[in-house]
Design a protein around this motif. Structure first.
Motif, PDB file in Angstrom:
ATOM      1  N   GLY A  80       0.819  -1.209   0.000  1.00 47.99           N
ATOM      2  CA  GLY A  80       0.000   0.000   0.000  1.00 47.99           C
ATOM      3  C   GLY A  80       0.850   1.256   0.000  1.00 47.99           C
ATOM      4  O   GLY A  80       0.584   2.218  -0.732  1.00 47.99           O
ATOM      5  N   ILE A  81       1.903   1.248   0.792  1.00 51.36           N
ATOM      6  CA  ILE A  81       2.802   2.412   0.848  1.00 51.36           C
ATOM      7  C   ILE A  81       3.553   2.550  -0.475  1.00 51.36           C
ATOM      8  O   ILE A  81       3.699   3.658  -1.002  1.00 51.36           O
ATOM      9  N   ALA A  82       4.027   1.441  -1.033  1.00 50.57           N
ATOM     10  CA  ALA A  82       4.750   1.488  -2.309  1.00 50.57           C
ATOM     11  C   ALA A  82       3.888   2.104  -3.411  1.00 50.57           C
ATOM     12  O   ALA A  82       4.367   2.915  -4.207  1.00 50.57           O
ATOM     13  N   VAL A  83       2.619   1.712  -3.449  1.00 49.11           N
ATOM     14  CA  VAL A  83       1.693   2.268  -4.438  1.00 49.11           C
ATOM     15  C   VAL A  83       1.478   3.754  -4.163  1.00 49.11           C
ATOM     16  O   VAL A  83       1.532   4.589  -5.075  1.00 49.11           O
ATOM     17  N   ALA A  84       1.255   4.106  -2.905  1.00 45.77           N
ATOM     18  CA  ALA A  84       0.964   5.497  -2.544  1.00 45.77           C
ATOM     19  C   ALA A  84       2.127   6.432  -2.853  1.00 45.77           C
ATOM     20  O   ALA A  84       1.908   7.578  -3.250  1.00 45.77           O
ATOM     21  N   VAL A  85       3.354   5.956  -2.683  1.00 44.38           N
ATOM     22  CA  VAL A  85       4.509   6.816  -2.951  1.00 44.38           C
ATOM     23  C   VAL A  85       5.043   6.639  -4.374  1.00 44.38           C
ATOM     24  O   VAL A  85       6.047   7.248  -4.734  1.00 44.38           O
ATOM     25  N   LYS A  86       4.369   5.803  -5.155  1.00 46.55           N
ATOM     26  CA  LYS A  86       4.673   5.630  -6.581  1.00 46.55           C
ATOM     27  C   LYS A  86       6.074   5.072  -6.837  1.00 46.55           C
ATOM     28  O   LYS A  86       6.826   5.589  -7.663  1.00 46.55           O
ATOM     29  N   CYS A  87       6.422   4.003  -6.140  1.00 45.18           N
ATOM     30  CA  CYS A  87       7.736   3.367  -6.284  1.00 45.18           C
ATOM     31  C   CYS A  87       7.575   2.021  -6.997  1.00 45.18           C
ATOM     32  O   CYS A  87       7.195   1.022  -6.374  1.00 45.18           O
ATOM     33  N   PRO A  91      -3.750   9.306  -8.485  1.00 44.09           N
ATOM     34  CA  PRO A  91      -2.392   8.803  -8.683  1.00 44.09           C
ATOM     35  C   PRO A  91      -2.201   7.387  -8.122  1.00 44.09           C
ATOM     36  O   PRO A  91      -1.539   6.555  -8.737  1.00 44.09           O
ATOM     37  N   ALA A  92      -2.807   7.113  -6.983  1.00 47.34           N
ATOM     38  CA  ALA A  92      -2.708   5.762  -6.416  1.00 47.34           C
ATOM     39  C   ALA A  92      -3.396   4.751  -7.333  1.00 47.34           C
ATOM     40  O   ALA A  92      -2.945   3.612  -7.451  1.00 47.34           O
ATOM     41  N   MET A  93      -4.462   5.162  -7.996  1.00 45.04           N
ATOM     42  CA  MET A  93      -5.155   4.259  -8.912  1.00 45.04           C
ATOM     43  C   MET A  93      -4.237   3.843 -10.065  1.00 45.04           C
ATOM     44  O   MET A  93      -4.210   2.675 -10.463  1.00 45.04           O
ATOM     45  N   ALA A 129      -7.499  -1.446  -3.343  1.00 46.82           N
ATOM     46  CA  ALA A 129      -8.711  -0.631  -3.197  1.00 46.82           C
ATOM     47  C   ALA A 129      -8.552   0.356  -2.045  1.00 46.82           C
ATOM     48  O   ALA A 129      -8.905   1.542  -2.162  1.00 46.82           O
ATOM     49  N   MET A 130      -8.022  -0.109  -0.932  1.00 43.37           N
ATOM     50  CA  MET A 130      -7.820   0.773   0.219  1.00 43.37           C
ATOM     51  C   MET A 130      -6.794   1.853  -0.108  1.00 43.37           C
ATOM     52  O   MET A 130      -6.952   3.017   0.267  1.00 43.37           O
ATOM     53  N   THR A 131      -5.754   1.479  -0.837  1.00 43.95           N
ATOM     54  CA  THR A 131      -4.733   2.439  -1.229  1.00 43.95           C
ATOM     55  C   THR A 131      -5.313   3.514  -2.145  1.00 43.95           C
ATOM     56  O   THR A 131      -5.001   4.696  -1.999  1.00 43.95           O
TER      57      THR A 131
END
Length: 112
Positions: free
Chosen positions: A52-59, A94-96, A85-87
């Motif tokens: 979730g964090i990796a997706v949120a920070v776009k890594c 951007p998370a999508m 989905a939660m992310t």
């Protein structure tokens, strides 16, 4: 570039970094080991948080490494989808976009 290529490239980059700053990377590795082995959450749950964090920070490199760990831990596509989905709920558009990449990575790594 395929997701397996991303994993290979990431590992090569990390090896080079390890040679340059071994004390720092060794300490970071020890932190990762302590976090993953300690506490009350299971390894797979911790990897879901990391994804979730990796997706949120776009890594993308992080996405590949954590999806690989989740595949090895037996995570289902549905479980990964729930995390994504939660992310998306927390990170918006951007998370999508990066959630779509994460699902693509999961599908690529589970086809082998």
């Amino acid at each position: 570039m395929s997701w397996n290529d991303t994993l290979d490239k990431t590992r090569n980059q990390l090896r080079a970094l390890n040679k340059t700053i071994p004390d720092t990377t060794r300490a970071f590795g020890a932190l990762g080991k302590a976090v993953k082995e300690g506490g009350v959450l299971e390894f797979k749950q911790k990897e879901f948080v990391a994804l979730g964090i990796a997706v949120a920070v776009k890594c993308e490199a992080c996405i590949a490494l954590h999806i690989e760990a989740l595949v090895r831990a037996g995570a289902s596509r549905e479980e990964v989808g729930d995390v994504l989905a939660m992310t998306i709920q927390m990170g918006g558009g951007p998370a999508m976009m990066y959630a779509a990449k994460a699902l693509e990575c999961y599908d690529a790594l589970t086809k082998e």
